[in-house]
Design a protein around this motif. Structure first.
Motif, PDB file in Angstrom:
ATOM      1  N   ALA A  28     -29.599  -9.473  -2.390  1.00  0.00           N
ATOM      2  CA  ALA A  28     -29.226 -10.588  -3.265  1.00  0.00           C
ATOM      3  C   ALA A  28     -29.097 -11.873  -2.468  1.00  0.00           C
ATOM      4  N   ALA A  41     -29.305 -12.390  -9.229  1.00  0.00           N
ATOM      5  CA  ALA A  41     -28.273 -12.083 -10.212  1.00  0.00           C
ATOM      6  C   ALA A  41     -28.204 -10.589 -10.496  1.00  0.00           C
ATOM      7  N   ALA A  69     -24.522 -13.158  -7.187  1.00  0.00           N
ATOM      8  CA  ALA A  69     -25.030 -13.034  -8.556  1.00  0.00           C
ATOM      9  C   ALA A  69     -24.749 -14.309  -9.346  1.00  0.00           C
TER      10      ALA A  69
END
Length: 297
Positions: A28, A41, A69
């Motif tokens: 991420a 996300a 996220a």
């Protein structure tokens, strides 16, 4: 990416949910730095259940994952999911006394006050939250707090005030070395470009726009192009560049930025922003291309 692949292989070999979650959180982070917002996300939200699946508290790791996220959702313009998520994270952190998670949720939630056309409330929340944080050094939460304040300056039509705020924070930013991370550096460059454009410092705005366009990531090029559209004195050329910037934002998955770029030259975009719950779309457009759009120019 090679080491991340090895970690994923190891997680599968060991059937280790914590390691899977950690790999998702790390990826991420890679997605945020490379502008893959939607992917950031989804990976960031998928990580916490895995991190805690085997009974580990994993508080820091989970907070880091959901922070990534939220960043992905913000730049993807996914406010419909992001706002309730931020508010839920802030409440949950308050209930258990988790200052780390609560402060991050508050500074990441700067945008809610701008959506509501109430920047004073946003400044108050950010100030109160950071007052409870360590005052030794300049940390990532301070960066996001500063970023939110600068966005409020743009929203309120006070870019000169924002430039002064940014310049005053310069020594602390440099000492922290947080700008050695490309994402933070480019995000602040884009904000500085917008502030300089709005304040009439064309040379500074043009310099930052050129740096953004040479930086490499497609989202940086789009941000630089948006500033260049505001620098154009010829209306037809300004429109062409703003539309090109909007198309570039669409290509980067930054739909809200695209709406703002179009709105800055009087094209569509206002209705789309209003549908997301933004009370004053013409003001929100100032975050991307300040000094334009308020009169449909």
């Amino acid at each position: 990416r090679r080491w991340l692949g090895r970690a994923r292989d190891m997680a599968e070999e060991l059937d280790d949910a914590y390691l899977r979650g950690l790999a998702d959180a790390c990826e991420a982070g890679i997605c945020v730095t490379t502008g893959r917002w939607a992917e950031a996300a989804e990976l960031g939200l998928a990580a916490p259940p895995q991190l805690r699946a085997q009974g580990a508290p994993a508080g820091w790791e989970s907070t880091a994952a959901v922070s990534l996220a939220r960043t992905g959702m913000m730049f993807a313009g996914d406010l419909a999911r992001l706002r309730p998520l931020v508010e839920r994270h802030a409440r949950a952190a308050e209930e258990v006394g988790d200052r780390f998670a609560g402060t991050y949720a508050t500074v990441h939630g700067w945008f809610t006050a701008a959506m509501d056309d109430d920047c004073a409330a946003g400044r108050r929340r950010i100030g109160e939250s950071l007052a409870r944080w360590s005052h030794l050094g300049f940390h990532a939460v301070h960066f996001w707090g500063l970023y939110g304040e600068l966005q409020y300056d743009l929203y309120e039509g006070q870019p000169a005030r924002g430039l002064a705020r940014l310049d005053a924070a310069g020594p602390a930013l440099r000492r922290s070395r947080i700008l050695s991370m490309q994402f933070y550096r480019l995000l602040l460059l884009a904000t500085e470009a917008s502030l300089a454009l709005g304040a009439g410092d064309r040379r500074r705005a043009a310099s930052r726009a050129r740096t953004l366009r040479r930086a490499g990531p497609a989202y940086a090029d789009a941000l630089g192009l948006a500033t260049e559209s505001g620098l154009e004195r010829d209306r037809s050329r300004a429109r062409a560049k703003a539309r090109a910037a909007a198309d570039a934002f669409e290509g980067c998955g930054m739909r809200l930025h695209a709406h703002a770029a179009r709105a800055s030259v009087g094209d569509d975009g206002h209705a789309e922003m209003a549908a997301l719950g933004i009370r004053r779309p013409e003001r929100w457009a100032q975050l991307v291309v300040p000094g334009t759009g308020l009169n449909g120019a």
